[in-house]
Write a protein that holds these residues in place. Sequence first.
Motif, PDB file in Angstrom:
ATOM      1  N   TRP A  90      10.853   1.550  -8.101  1.00  0.00           N
ATOM      2  CA  TRP A  90       9.517   0.968  -8.253  1.00  0.00           C
ATOM      3  C   TRP A  90       9.080   0.256  -6.985  1.00  0.00           C
ATOM      4  CZ3 TRP A  90       8.932  -4.224  -7.601  1.00  0.00           C
ATOM      5  CH2 TRP A  90      10.079  -5.029  -7.757  1.00  0.00           C
ATOM      6  N   GLN A  91      10.059  -0.251  -6.197  1.00  0.00           N
ATOM      7  CA  GLN A  91       9.708  -0.917  -4.948  1.00  0.00           C
ATOM      8  C   GLN A  91       9.122   0.077  -3.949  1.00  0.00           C
ATOM      9  OE1 GLN A  91      13.649  -2.626  -4.419  1.00  0.00           O
ATOM     10  NE2 GLN A  91      12.740  -4.682  -4.516  1.00  0.00           N
ATOM     11  N   LEU A  92       9.676   1.288  -3.913  1.00  0.00           N
ATOM     12  CA  LEU A  92       9.111   2.316  -3.036  1.00  0.00           C
ATOM     13  C   LEU A  92       7.688   2.645  -3.461  1.00  0.00           C
ATOM     14  CD1 LEU A  92       9.092   4.485  -0.854  1.00  0.00           C
ATOM     15  CD2 LEU A  92      10.282   5.997  -2.452  1.00  0.00           C
ATOM     16  N   LEU A  93       7.474   2.812  -4.748  1.00  0.00           N
ATOM     17  CA  LEU A  93       6.134   3.162  -5.224  1.00  0.00           C
ATOM     18  C   LEU A  93       5.133   2.034  -4.977  1.00  0.00           C
ATOM     19  CD1 LEU A  93       6.974   5.137  -8.473  1.00  0.00           C
ATOM     20  CD2 LEU A  93       6.687   5.969  -6.137  1.00  0.00           C
ATOM     21  N   MET A  94       5.588   0.791  -5.103  1.00  0.00           N
ATOM     22  CA  MET A  94       4.696  -0.332  -4.800  1.00  0.00           C
ATOM     23  C   MET A  94       4.420  -0.404  -3.301  1.00  0.00           C
ATOM     24  SD  MET A  94       3.637  -1.732  -7.528  1.00  0.00           S
ATOM     25  CE  MET A  94       3.620  -0.097  -8.196  1.00  0.00           C
ATOM     26  N   ALA A  95       5.412  -0.065  -2.474  1.00  0.00           N
ATOM     27  CA  ALA A  95       5.197  -0.035  -1.024  1.00  0.00           C
ATOM     28  C   ALA A  95       4.195   1.059  -0.660  1.00  0.00           C
ATOM     29  CB  ALA A  95       6.523   0.175  -0.298  1.00  0.00           C
ATOM     30  N   VAL A  96       4.272   2.192  -1.352  1.00  0.00           N
ATOM     31  CA  VAL A  96       3.311   3.270  -1.132  1.00  0.00           C
ATOM     32  C   VAL A  96       1.906   2.790  -1.496  1.00  0.00           C
ATOM     33  CG1 VAL A  96       2.546   5.523  -2.010  1.00  0.00           C
ATOM     34  CG2 VAL A  96       4.938   5.184  -1.346  1.00  0.00           C
ATOM     35  N   ARG A  97       1.799   2.145  -2.627  1.00  0.00           N
ATOM     36  CA  ARG A  97       0.484   1.619  -3.052  1.00  0.00           C
ATOM     37  C   ARG A  97      -0.060   0.624  -2.034  1.00  0.00           C
ATOM     38  NH1 ARG A  97      -0.412  -0.691  -8.932  1.00  0.00           N
ATOM     39  NH2 ARG A  97      -1.596   1.186  -9.282  1.00  0.00           N
ATOM     40  N   PHE A  98       0.801  -0.262  -1.562  1.00  0.00           N
ATOM     41  CA  PHE A  98       0.383  -1.252  -0.570  1.00  0.00           C
ATOM     42  C   PHE A  98      -0.050  -0.571   0.722  1.00  0.00           C
ATOM     43  CE2 PHE A  98       1.288  -4.240   2.896  1.00  0.00           C
ATOM     44  CZ  PHE A  98       0.461  -5.282   2.525  1.00  0.00           C
ATOM     45  N   ALA A  99       0.711   0.434   1.162  1.00  0.00           N
ATOM     46  CA  ALA A  99       0.363   1.162   2.386  1.00  0.00           C
ATOM     47  C   ALA A  99      -1.002   1.831   2.242  1.00  0.00           C
ATOM     48  CB  ALA A  99       1.437   2.202   2.712  1.00  0.00           C
ATOM     49  N   LEU A 100      -1.274   2.388   1.090  1.00  0.00           N
ATOM     50  CA  LEU A 100      -2.576   3.024   0.864  1.00  0.00           C
ATOM     51  C   LEU A 100      -3.685   1.988   0.868  1.00  0.00           C
ATOM     52  CD1 LEU A 100      -1.675   5.620  -1.875  1.00  0.00           C
ATOM     53  CD2 LEU A 100      -2.361   6.097   0.478  1.00  0.00           C
ATOM     54  N   HIS A 101      -3.414   0.845   0.260  1.00  0.00           N
ATOM     55  CA  HIS A 101      -4.419  -0.216   0.187  1.00  0.00           C
ATOM     56  C   HIS A 101      -4.733  -0.756   1.579  1.00  0.00           C
ATOM     57  CE1 HIS A 101      -6.751  -3.569  -1.275  1.00  0.00           C
ATOM     58  NE2 HIS A 101      -5.980  -4.383  -0.584  1.00  0.00           N
ATOM     59  N   THR A 102      -3.702  -0.980   2.388  1.00  0.00           N
ATOM     60  CA  THR A 102      -3.932  -1.561   3.713  1.00  0.00           C
ATOM     61  C   THR A 102      -4.546  -0.548   4.670  1.00  0.00           C
ATOM     62  OG1 THR A 102      -1.655  -1.085   4.407  1.00  0.00           O
ATOM     63  CG2 THR A 102      -2.127  -3.290   3.523  1.00  0.00           C
ATOM     64  N   SER A 103      -4.286   0.735   4.445  1.00  0.00           N
ATOM     65  CA  SER A 103      -4.870   1.734   5.343  1.00  0.00           C
ATOM     66  C   SER A 103      -6.349   1.963   5.053  1.00  0.00           C
ATOM     67  CB  SER A 103      -4.106   3.058   5.260  1.00  0.00           C
ATOM     68  OG  SER A 103      -4.303   3.671   4.005  1.00  0.00           O
TER      69      SER A 103
END
Length: 105
Positions: A90-103
């Motif tokens: 779930w940490q990887l998926l949350m990191a993916v979500r964060f990366a999408l949000h910040t980009s």
Amino acid sequence: MSRIASMAEYLRAQARRRLDRVETHDEGRNARSALALLDAAVYTESLGDDDPLVEVLAEAGCFGPHGLGEFQPGEQVARLIRSWESGEPWQLLMAVRFALHTSSV
């Protein structure tokens, strides 16, 4: 293929890629990364296609222009997945979500 299955297959392919890497002094890094990515693939398969993360990925174009294609993340998300070495799925998926949000900001 569903979005979830497509994303899980992408994660498995990245895990295979890490297992195939031969580096002299990686101290198990590639093996740890492969296991973490395989765990993330299994976890991803437990999600529903209506999961909010799937919607975020679709809106970001990770499943093609109409959200119906194979999982093909942008460079920032692909880099994050390629560099993932450990952590809960779930940490990887949350990191993916964060990366999408910040980009997109």
